[in-house]
Design a protein around this motif. Structure first.
Motif, PDB file in Angstrom:
ATOM      1  N   GLU A  95      28.293  27.254  43.332  1.00 11.48           N
ATOM      2  CA  GLU A  95      28.762  28.622  43.131  1.00 11.48           C
ATOM      3  C   GLU A  95      29.712  28.705  41.940  1.00 11.48           C
ATOM      4  O   GLU A  95      29.620  29.630  41.128  1.00 11.48           O
ATOM      5  CB  GLU A  95      29.461  29.148  44.393  1.00 11.48           C
ATOM      6  CG  GLU A  95      28.511  29.411  45.540  1.00 11.48           C
ATOM      7  CD  GLU A  95      29.224  29.699  46.836  1.00 11.48           C
ATOM      8  OE1 GLU A  95      28.752  30.589  47.573  1.00 11.48           O
ATOM      9  OE2 GLU A  95      30.243  29.035  47.140  1.00 11.48           O
ATOM     10  N   LYS A 102      27.644  32.354  34.157  1.00 13.83           N
ATOM     11  CA  LYS A 102      27.555  33.804  33.947  1.00 13.83           C
ATOM     12  C   LYS A 102      28.705  34.298  33.086  1.00 13.83           C
ATOM     13  O   LYS A 102      28.513  35.132  32.202  1.00 13.83           O
ATOM     14  CB  LYS A 102      27.554  34.540  35.293  1.00 13.83           C
ATOM     15  CG  LYS A 102      26.266  34.418  36.059  1.00 13.83           C
ATOM     16  CD  LYS A 102      26.352  35.177  37.366  1.00 13.83           C
ATOM     17  CE  LYS A 102      25.087  35.037  38.177  1.00 13.83           C
ATOM     18  NZ  LYS A 102      25.172  35.759  39.461  1.00 13.83           N
ATOM     19  N   GLY A 110      27.685  44.950  37.122  1.00  8.59           N
ATOM     20  CA  GLY A 110      26.965  44.664  38.360  1.00  8.59           C
ATOM     21  C   GLY A 110      27.164  43.230  38.819  1.00  8.59           C
ATOM     22  O   GLY A 110      27.342  42.962  40.007  1.00  8.59           O
ATOM     23  N   GLU A 111      27.135  42.292  37.870  1.00  9.32           N
ATOM     24  CA  GLU A 111      27.359  40.885  38.215  1.00  9.32           C
ATOM     25  C   GLU A 111      28.787  40.658  38.689  1.00  9.32           C
ATOM     26  O   GLU A 111      29.022  39.867  39.598  1.00  9.32           O
ATOM     27  CB  GLU A 111      27.056  39.993  37.007  1.00  9.32           C
ATOM     28  CG  GLU A 111      25.588  39.909  36.668  1.00  9.32           C
ATOM     29  CD  GLU A 111      25.312  39.158  35.391  1.00  9.32           C
ATOM     30  OE1 GLU A 111      24.265  38.492  35.328  1.00  9.32           O
ATOM     31  OE2 GLU A 111      26.131  39.239  34.447  1.00  9.32           O
ATOM     32  N   GLU A 114      28.937  41.822  42.212  1.00  8.99           N
ATOM     33  CA  GLU A 114      28.318  40.812  43.080  1.00  8.99           C
ATOM     34  C   GLU A 114      29.282  39.658  43.333  1.00  8.99           C
ATOM     35  O   GLU A 114      29.380  39.151  44.450  1.00  8.99           O
ATOM     36  CB  GLU A 114      27.042  40.255  42.433  1.00  8.99           C
ATOM     37  CG  GLU A 114      25.860  41.167  42.481  1.00  8.99           C
ATOM     38  CD  GLU A 114      24.640  40.572  41.795  1.00  8.99           C
ATOM     39  OE1 GLU A 114      24.514  39.324  41.761  1.00  8.99           O
ATOM     40  OE2 GLU A 114      23.817  41.353  41.290  1.00  8.99           O
ATOM     41  N   LEU A 115      29.990  39.267  42.284  1.00  9.46           N
ATOM     42  CA  LEU A 115      30.984  38.200  42.417  1.00  9.46           C
ATOM     43  C   LEU A 115      32.087  38.623  43.386  1.00  9.46           C
ATOM     44  O   LEU A 115      32.524  37.823  44.217  1.00  9.46           O
ATOM     45  CB  LEU A 115      31.571  37.858  41.050  1.00  9.46           C
ATOM     46  CG  LEU A 115      32.634  36.785  40.994  1.00  9.46           C
ATOM     47  CD1 LEU A 115      32.111  35.465  41.531  1.00  9.46           C
ATOM     48  CD2 LEU A 115      33.139  36.615  39.567  1.00  9.46           C
ATOM     49  N   GLN A 117      31.763  40.630  45.866  1.00 11.03           N
ATOM     50  CA  GLN A 117      31.198  40.542  47.222  1.00 11.03           C
ATOM     51  C   GLN A 117      31.200  39.098  47.725  1.00 11.03           C
ATOM     52  O   GLN A 117      31.469  38.848  48.893  1.00 11.03           O
ATOM     53  CB  GLN A 117      29.783  41.110  47.252  1.00 11.03           C
ATOM     54  CG  GLN A 117      29.746  42.612  47.155  1.00 11.03           C
ATOM     55  CD  GLN A 117      28.328  43.158  47.190  1.00 11.03           C
ATOM     56  OE1 GLN A 117      27.359  42.429  46.938  1.00 11.03           O
ATOM     57  NE2 GLN A 117      28.202  44.439  47.501  1.00 11.03           N
ATOM     58  N   THR A 118      30.920  38.167  46.834  1.00 10.06           N
ATOM     59  CA  THR A 118      30.958  36.746  47.207  1.00 10.06           C
ATOM     60  C   THR A 118      32.360  36.379  47.673  1.00 10.06           C
ATOM     61  O   THR A 118      32.530  35.726  48.710  1.00 10.06           O
ATOM     62  CB  THR A 118      30.554  35.859  46.007  1.00 10.06           C
ATOM     63  OG1 THR A 118      29.228  36.189  45.620  1.00 10.06           O
ATOM     64  CG2 THR A 118      30.650  34.385  46.369  1.00 10.06           C
TER      65      THR A 118
END
Length: 141
Positions: A95, A102, A110-111, A114-115, A117-118
């Protein structure tokens, strides 16, 4: 019986040495990673770039501002070093490598979401608030 006793003692000693070695190697690698992150961040002027990136994203800026009024003394982590160690403990090596890859190539909003959310899945609410507070302090403090 004497053989079993010696075997048992030898096993315990080897286990203790192995565990101690594993702990010391992990601690050393952790220290090296924290030092690298802090030095790289300062030397490459990433703080200004990060501030500009956050300011250009209303959703991200709002998310980080949740930590603006947090009292770090009441949270589980108070410093950037502790935050780095926490992230290293909570995320797997894969991860972290994906995030680094990235980030090196530039992340879209958006990425980044997402990060986030991780991190929300891996961290407790208090740990997440502490990270927000530390990030806010680093960027605007």
């Amino acid at each position: 019986m004497r053989f079993m006793k010696r075997l048992f003692i030898t096993t315990i000693i080897l286990g203790a040495v192995g565990f101690t070695g594993y702990y010391l190697v992990n601690k050393y690698l952790e220290d090296q990673a924290v030092e690298y992150v802090e030095n790289d961040f300062v030397q490459n002027n990433d703080l200004a770039v990060a501030r500009e990136y956050v300011n250009s994203s209303p959703a991200l800026k709002e998310y980080i501002q949740e930590g603006a009024n947090a009292d770090l003394t009441e949270l589980p982590i108070q410093t950037r070093e502790e935050a780095t160690r926490l992230v290293m403990k909570k995320l797997s090596l894969q991860e972290m490598q994906q995030i680094q890859s990235k980030a090196a190539n530039g992340m879209t909003e958006g990425e980044v979401l997402e990060l986030i959310q991780t991190f929300e899945h891996k961290l407790t609410d208090e740990e997440l608030l502490a990270l927000k507070a530390i990030i806010y302090q680093e960027l605007y403090g």
